[in-house]
Design an enzyme around this catalytic site. Structure first.
Site, PDB file in Angstrom:
ATOM      1  N   SER A 288       0.761  -0.983  -0.127  1.00 43.64           N
ATOM      2  CA  SER A 288      -0.092   0.191  -0.217  1.00 43.64           C
ATOM      3  C   SER A 288       1.256   1.619   0.076  1.00 43.64           C
ATOM      4  O   SER A 288       2.186   0.743  -0.069  1.00 43.64           O
ATOM      5  CB  SER A 288      -0.663   0.119   1.611  1.00 43.64           C
ATOM      6  OG  SER A 288      -0.446   0.179   1.751  1.00 43.64           O
ATOM      7  N   LYS A 289       0.492   2.575  -0.062  1.00 47.65           N
ATOM      8  CA  LYS A 289       1.369   3.455  -0.158  1.00 47.65           C
ATOM      9  C   LYS A 289       2.043   3.784   0.598  1.00 47.65           C
ATOM     10  O   LYS A 289       3.383   4.600   0.480  1.00 47.65           O
ATOM     11  CB  LYS A 289       0.024   4.488  -0.013  1.00 47.65           C
ATOM     12  CG  LYS A 289      -0.363   4.848  -1.529  1.00 47.65           C
ATOM     13  CD  LYS A 289      -0.655   6.512  -1.611  1.00 47.65           C
ATOM     14  CE  LYS A 289      -1.158   6.900  -3.123  1.00 47.65           C
ATOM     15  NZ  LYS A 289      -2.779   6.887  -3.152  1.00 47.65           N
ATOM     16  N   ARG A 290       1.530   3.098   1.659  1.00 44.87           N
ATOM     17  CA  ARG A 290       2.878   3.771   3.120  1.00 44.87           C
ATOM     18  C   ARG A 290       4.014   2.950   2.586  1.00 44.87           C
ATOM     19  O   ARG A 290       5.234   3.100   3.755  1.00 44.87           O
ATOM     20  CB  ARG A 290       2.265   3.240   4.523  1.00 44.87           C
ATOM     21  CG  ARG A 290       1.883   1.991   4.631  1.00 44.87           C
ATOM     22  CD  ARG A 290       0.953   1.719   6.031  1.00 44.87           C
ATOM     23  NE  ARG A 290       0.962  -0.240   6.268  1.00 44.87           N
ATOM     24  CZ  ARG A 290       1.392  -0.656   6.465  1.00 44.87           C
ATOM     25  NH1 ARG A 290       2.164  -0.859   7.294  1.00 44.87           N
ATOM     26  NH2 ARG A 290       0.574  -2.334   6.250  1.00 44.87           N
ATOM     27  N   HIS A 291       4.515   1.936   2.031  1.00 46.31           N
ATOM     28  CA  HIS A 291       4.871   1.468   1.441  1.00 46.31           C
ATOM     29  C   HIS A 291       6.029   2.112   0.710  1.00 46.31           C
ATOM     30  O   HIS A 291       7.720   1.194   0.387  1.00 46.31           O
ATOM     31  CB  HIS A 291       5.394  -0.073   1.536  1.00 46.31           C
ATOM     32  CG  HIS A 291       4.065  -1.363   2.081  1.00 46.31           C
ATOM     33  ND1 HIS A 291       2.639  -1.444   2.383  1.00 46.31           N
ATOM     34  CD2 HIS A 291       4.901  -1.737   3.249  1.00 46.31           C
ATOM     35  CE1 HIS A 291       2.924  -2.524   2.553  1.00 46.31           C
ATOM     36  NE2 HIS A 291       4.036  -2.626   4.304  1.00 46.31           N
ATOM     37  N   GLY A 292       5.868   2.993   0.396  1.00 48.41           N
ATOM     38  CA  GLY A 292       6.406   3.449  -0.399  1.00 48.41           C
ATOM     39  C   GLY A 292       5.552   3.698  -2.252  1.00 48.41           C
ATOM     40  O   GLY A 292       4.733   3.788  -1.663  1.00 48.41           O
TER      41      GLY A 292
END
Ligand code: GLU
Length: 486
Positions: free
Chosen positions: A261-265
């Site tokens: 997801s976005k929080r992984h980059g």
């Protein structure tokens, strides 16, 4: 048989890296066997599909060099053909007109849920509870229409959908190159809608018809579509078509093992381009994220094309590891043609300073050495900074210390020696430094720091002789002169 693969993205957002990897696997499989790699834009969902998203997919694929062998197919343009196939299935008794209205289906679902809730109430006898649960199960089970064996419409002009008559056999088996052989109870398959009441085709129908019409022999896609395969197979059977081979590839996960997801980059492929990764590095990294061949870590496209096989796709999800991607990128920065590297790094440098002809010449000479000094293009640009910036107004502590009395005296003498040097090659400059040390019984440890401080002001840079060579005589003398008393 010649292999035909396809990448079939829905243009509802960017080309994310999971999609790019799917495209890459399809590309490699086709190229390995001298086959065709096709692109189909699945734009049947008119509300969510956009022209910008289609363009982003095309741009992302072009950046990675995943060029389809034919112009893309747009699924929305095939709607008539999809409808024609649905009607053919009705004609042959594999599909039927279903008059159940959305309201009836909704009411059925709600009733099922109500029974399931009622079964949870306290004080019910076991028999009552079991009966409620059994009714709930029937109502909530995959839908089998009362019209599946025919029957008159409730009114002559009643609207209808066209549904596929789900298979009657007990079980269905899919043989998948990654997931293996998986069997499902056929009662888990519904009489799925092929054409909606407005005559528009459903995604499930469109995929199968298009894959058939495009001559696709191998469907390689994310494993989020694996269950769909069980709903798509009966369409192939009903049409009497050859079933393609399937490979459902596990999703990419983040470094913590959770779904990406976005929080992984960054998820967008083009964001990696903008961060200064090279397409060959991205391809190499993405293919290894879920596929391996021996213990080779890094592949060029040519190397991967020569050995790619579906049986080497891992069953476990790959984990995105940006550090590893950085290593792979550094590898390709070192490997690629230097004039291309210059073309790639120049726009990054242009964000920091004017790229003058003089600077370009310095870069041409220095890049073969400096390319070791950056994992991404912006990092590489930054490590070239000393080529245009003496950092004289921003000296760090070490540089300031090196430029005190003794240092200044040595610099002044060195400047003299350099000025007198006939030649400005790396060897000649090294000789000047060594001769100066010898003549003054000094070590390089005493001479190097003030010179380095004057030339680069504490900015990272390689050995002094090449640094002076790249900067050129005038610049070197000027940078040193700036620190000497007038
Ligand atoms: N359009 C689908 C998606 O973007 C892919 C369908 C398929 O590959 O069969 O997820």
């Amino acid at each position: 048989m010649s292999i035909v693969t396809r990448f079939a993205p829905s243009p509802t957002g960017m080309l994310h890296i999971g999609g790019a990897r799917t495209a890459l696997f399809n590309y490699l499989l086709a190229k390995r066997h001298g086959g065709q790699f096709l692109l189909r834009i699945e734009d049947t969902d008119k509300q969510r599909s956009t022209q910008e998203a289609t363009q982003a997919i095309l741009d992302g694929m072009a950046w990675l060099g995943l060029t389809p062998d034919q112009a893309p197919t747009y699924q929305s343009e095939q709607a008539d053909r999809h409808a024609e196939c649905a009607l053919e299935m009705v004609e042959h008794g594999h599909a039927f007109r279903c008059y159940a209205t959305p309201e009836e289906l909704q009411a059925r679902r709600e009733e099922g849920e109500a029974k399931r809730t009622a079964a949870k109430e306290e004080g019910l006898s076991e028999a009552t509870r079991d009966a409620l649960l059994a009714e709930a199960k029937t109502l909530l089970a995959p839908y089998r229409s009362p019209w599946r064996d025919g029957g008159d419409p409730p009114r002559p002009d009643a609207p209808y959908t066209i549904r596929l008559r789900a298979p009657d056999e007990d079980t269905m088996t899919v043989k998948d190159h990654v997931q293996g052989e998986v069997t499902l109870q056929t009662r888990e398959i519904d009489d799925l809608i092929l054409l909606r009441a407005d005559g528009s085709p459903t995604y499930m129908l469109a995929v199968v018809v298009d894959d058939h019409d495009m001559g696709v022999t191998h469907v390689v896609r994310g494993d989020d579509h694996f269950r769909n395969t069980f709903r798509q197979l009966p369409i192939y059977w009903a049409m009497g078509w050859n079933v393609p081979e399937f490979a459902h590839v596990p999703m990419i996960h983040g470094s913590d093992g959770a779904k990406l997801s976005k929080r992984h980059g960054a998820l967008s492929t083009l964001a990696y381009r903008d961060m200064g990764y090279l397409p060959e590095a991205m391809n190499s990294y993405l293919m290894r994220l879920g596929w391996s061949h021996g213990d080779q870590e890094v592949f060029t496209m040519a190397e991967a094309t020569a050995v790619f096989d579906l049986s080497d796709i891992n069953k476990a999800p790959g984990r995105l590891d940006l550090e590893k991607l950085g290593d792979v990128n550094a590898h390709f920065i070192r490997m690629i043609d230097e004039s291309r590297l210059l073309d790639l790094v120049a726009p990054e440098i242009a964000k920091l300073t004017d790229v003058t002809n003089t600077l370009t010449e310095r870069l041409q000479q220095a890049l073969p050495t400096l390319k070791e000094r950056g994992q991404t293009l912006p990092e590489l640009a930054e490590s070239c900074r000393f080529l245009w910036d003496s950092n004289a107004d921003n000296l760090n502590k070490k540089a300031r210390k090196a430029l005190r009395e003794d240092g200044i005296k040595r610099l002044s003498e060195l400047r003299e020696a350099l000025d007198q040097s006939d030649s400005w090659t790396i060897e000649a400059l090294q000789d000047v430094l060594e001769a100066y040390c010898a003549a003054h019984t000094l070590t390089m440890g005493q001479v190097g720091p003030p010179l380095r401080a004057a030339l680069t002001g504490g900015l990272p840079a390689p050995d002094l002789a090449p640094v002076m060579h790249w900067l050129g005589r005038n610049e070197v003398l000027a940078r040193i002169g700036k620190h000497l008393p007038a």
